[in-house]
Scaffold this motif. Structure first.
Motif, PDB file in Angstrom:
ATOM      1  N   THR A 268       2.471 -15.199  23.560  1.00 32.11           N
ATOM      2  CA  THR A 268       2.150 -16.629  23.512  1.00 32.11           C
ATOM      3  C   THR A 268       3.269 -17.450  24.141  1.00 32.11           C
ATOM      4  O   THR A 268       3.024 -18.368  24.945  1.00 32.11           O
ATOM      5  CB  THR A 268       1.929 -17.071  22.061  1.00 32.11           C
TER       6      THR A 268
ATOM      7  N   GLU B 199      -3.210 -33.638  23.017  1.00 36.25           N
ATOM      8  CA  GLU B 199      -2.601 -32.483  22.346  1.00 36.25           C
ATOM      9  C   GLU B 199      -1.474 -31.833  23.140  1.00 36.25           C
ATOM     10  O   GLU B 199      -0.946 -30.799  22.711  1.00 36.25           O
ATOM     11  CB  GLU B 199      -3.671 -31.428  22.050  1.00 36.25           C
TER      12      GLU B 199
ATOM     13  N   GLN C 186      -1.698 -27.499  25.591  1.00 39.06           N
ATOM     14  CA  GLN C 186      -2.330 -26.731  24.513  1.00 39.06           C
ATOM     15  C   GLN C 186      -3.133 -25.564  25.082  1.00 39.06           C
ATOM     16  O   GLN C 186      -3.907 -25.719  26.017  1.00 39.06           O
ATOM     17  CB  GLN C 186      -3.250 -27.625  23.680  1.00 39.06           C
TER      18      GLN C 186
ATOM     19  N   GLU D 118      -5.557 -22.048  23.871  1.00 39.79           N
ATOM     20  CA  GLU D 118      -6.350 -21.520  22.765  1.00 39.79           C
ATOM     21  C   GLU D 118      -6.303 -19.995  22.764  1.00 39.79           C
ATOM     22  O   GLU D 118      -6.487 -19.357  23.807  1.00 39.79           O
ATOM     23  CB  GLU D 118      -7.810 -21.984  22.870  1.00 39.79           C
ATOM     24  N   TYR D 119      -6.039 -19.413  21.598  1.00 43.97           N
ATOM     25  CA  TYR D 119      -6.158 -17.974  21.430  1.00 43.97           C
ATOM     26  C   TYR D 119      -7.636 -17.635  21.612  1.00 43.97           C
ATOM     27  O   TYR D 119      -8.495 -18.285  21.017  1.00 43.97           O
ATOM     28  CB  TYR D 119      -5.702 -17.548  20.035  1.00 43.97           C
ATOM     29  N   SER D 120      -7.930 -16.605  22.410  1.00 47.95           N
ATOM     30  CA  SER D 120      -9.330 -16.377  22.748  1.00 47.95           C
ATOM     31  C   SER D 120      -9.792 -14.967  22.420  1.00 47.95           C
ATOM     32  O   SER D 120      -9.000 -14.028  22.296  1.00 47.95           O
ATOM     33  CB  SER D 120      -9.571 -16.664  24.232  1.00 47.95           C
TER      34      SER D 120
ATOM     35  N   PRO E 169     -13.641 -18.779  20.868  1.00 44.91           N
ATOM     36  CA  PRO E 169     -12.671 -18.765  19.771  1.00 44.91           C
ATOM     37  C   PRO E 169     -12.519 -17.373  19.163  1.00 44.91           C
ATOM     38  O   PRO E 169     -13.407 -16.520  19.279  1.00 44.91           O
ATOM     39  CB  PRO E 169     -13.263 -19.757  18.766  1.00 44.91           C
TER      40      PRO E 169
ATOM     41  N   ALA F  94     -11.245 -22.050  15.497  1.00 43.72           N
ATOM     42  CA  ALA F  94     -10.515 -21.966  16.754  1.00 43.72           C
ATOM     43  C   ALA F  94      -9.028 -22.137  16.456  1.00 43.72           C
ATOM     44  O   ALA F  94      -8.642 -23.048  15.719  1.00 43.72           O
ATOM     45  CB  ALA F  94     -10.982 -23.043  17.735  1.00 43.72           C
ATOM     46  N   CYS F  95      -8.206 -21.251  17.015  1.00 43.42           N
ATOM     47  CA  CYS F  95      -6.750 -21.309  16.813  1.00 43.42           C
ATOM     48  C   CYS F  95      -6.079 -21.663  18.139  1.00 43.42           C
ATOM     49  O   CYS F  95      -6.421 -21.089  19.185  1.00 43.42           O
ATOM     50  CB  CYS F  95      -6.225 -19.964  16.312  1.00 43.42           C
ATOM     51  N   ARG F  96      -5.125 -22.583  18.076  1.00 45.20           N
ATOM     52  CA  ARG F  96      -4.500 -23.093  19.293  1.00 45.20           C
ATOM     53  C   ARG F  96      -3.000 -23.253  19.120  1.00 45.20           C
ATOM     54  O   ARG F  96      -2.504 -23.365  18.003  1.00 45.20           O
ATOM     55  CB  ARG F  96      -5.139 -24.447  19.666  1.00 45.20           C
TER      56      ARG F  96
ATOM     57  N   THR G 237      -8.915 -30.650  11.476  1.00 43.04           N
ATOM     58  CA  THR G 237      -7.846 -29.832  12.042  1.00 43.04           C
ATOM     59  C   THR G 237      -6.656 -29.760  11.096  1.00 43.04           C
ATOM     60  O   THR G 237      -6.280 -30.757  10.477  1.00 43.04           O
ATOM     61  CB  THR G 237      -7.386 -30.396  13.400  1.00 43.04           C
TER      62      THR G 237
ATOM     63  N   TYR H 177      -5.459 -25.081  13.807  1.00 44.41           N
ATOM     64  CA  TYR H 177      -6.771 -24.447  13.712  1.00 44.41           C
ATOM     65  C   TYR H 177      -7.786 -25.476  13.247  1.00 44.41           C
ATOM     66  O   TYR H 177      -7.466 -26.425  12.539  1.00 44.41           O
ATOM     67  CB  TYR H 177      -6.761 -23.205  12.832  1.00 44.41           C
TER      68      TYR H 177
END
Length: 350
Positions: A226, A243, A246, A248-250, A257, A263-265, A284, A333
């Motif tokens: 990351t 944001e 930013q 997003e973990y995919s 997500p 969804a985690c970012r 959020t 998230y």
């Protein structure tokens, strides 16, 4: 006695409706069809510096046999019964000490762990041991067996994120204990992360498991990967107006997500950043990975610093700001995937 003739007055008519478990829509129309979403919960910040010593205190007075999970729930002041952090999501701070094992269980709710501090612990998810290091993201999809074991030194603490408020509202919650304190290991350590961490290169010998739904096959997203992704962008992109830079973990199978409901970012907010105010229907929860700043949510100002947690309820106007001199990094998230799937996601720039 059953009455079939018309009532003489409205008073009698309303009484008859109540007796028949019916209700006049015209008396509640405004509540059931609001002009815009009411705020569920309030903006709030939880100080990690104040919570940490309390977590350590309970390590000396409460065993994991007694507690099952030693978690400090981050309960929104307006969402106390049942407890939740925002309308559909939960956050908690969990601590495990050396030599402890949090026994194996599973639940319908999707969950993840974002490691705050400590090393030497592992989470085993459906037979795969996932090593914990600070700032790693580990997934525990719904109905997957999982336990935590710590063979290192000092406490290991992490942010727990779950969607149980949503699952329980849908009356779809299940929970089961494993027959034994720990499940057997059935896969090489960290295999899922090692198979899928290579950018957009996915293993050709694996295919999506229909039984897992829209769940990422990756068990852990190491911080080293990351951090490398954020560093590769540097200052060459503007990022999101609201944001910052930013990402997003995919899910590598879908590009969407990591969990069907969450969804985690991760975001880097440059020193001096002042985001554009906006509001959206998603709720959020933020965790401060590093740095400090403040977020204005409606009329409330939330000042935050390293390792704090704060929340922005759905449809609440918000704006992030970071002082000059130091970047800030925020993990977040959100229940946005649920709202998008139902066609209910809406945002407004202010």
């Amino acid at each position: 006695m059953t009455r079939t003739d018309p009532p003489a007055t409205d008073e009698y008519a309303y009484a008859d409706l109540a007796r028949l478990s019916a209700s006049p829509l015209w008396r509640q129309y405004g509540e059931l069809m609001p002009a815009q979403p009411p705020m569920r919960g309030v903006p709030h910040v939880w100080s990690y510096a104040q919570l940490r010593p309390l977590a350590e205190h309970f390590c000396g007075t409460l065993t994991l046999v007694e507690a099952e999970r030693r978690v400090l729930m981050l309960v929104n002041p307006a969402l106390t019964d049942p407890p939740a952090t925002v309308n559909s999501l939960f956050a908690g701070i969990q601590i495990v000490m050396p030599g402890e094992t949090a026994r194996t269980h599973r639940h319908a709710a999707n969950a993840f762990r974002f490691i705050i501090e400590g090393a030497g612990a592992v989470t085993t998810v459906d037979g795969e041991r996932l090593h914990m290091s600070p700032k790693d993201l580990l997934l525990t999809p719904g109905w997957h067996w999982h336990d935590h074991t710590h063979q290192g030194d000092g406490p290991v603490m992490w942010l727990d994120g779950l969607d149980y408020p949503l699952v329980n509202k849908l009356n779809a919650g299940f929970f089961e204990l494993y027959d034994g304190p720990a499940q057997p290991v059935s896969a090489p350590d960290d295999l899922s992360a090692r198979q899928f961490r290579h950018g957009r290169l996915n293993p050709t010998w694996l295919t999506p498991n229909p039984g897992r739904g829209a769940v990422s096959p990756v068990g852990s997203y190491p911080w080293a990967e990351t951090e490398r992704a954020l560093a590769a962008l540097g200052d060459d992109v503007e990022g999101s107006a609201a944001e910052g830079i930013q990402l997003e973990y995919s899910n590598p199978w879908t590009g969407g997500p990591v969990l069907p409901t969450i969804a985690c970012r991760i975001a880097r907010l440059r020193a001096g950043y002042s985001g554009r105010p906006r509001q959206h229907t998603a709720s959020t929860i933020y965790h401060v990975v590093s740095g400090s700043g403040h977020t204005t949510v409606g009329e409330a100002r939330l000042d935050w610093t390293d390792r704090d947690v704060f929340c922005v309820p759905g449809w609440a106007p918000y704006q992030h700001q970071v002082p000059a001199g130091e970047d800030a990094v925020l993990f977040s998230y959100t229940d946005e995937p649920v709202l998008r799937a139902l066609g209910l996601y809406r945002e407004l720039w202010l």
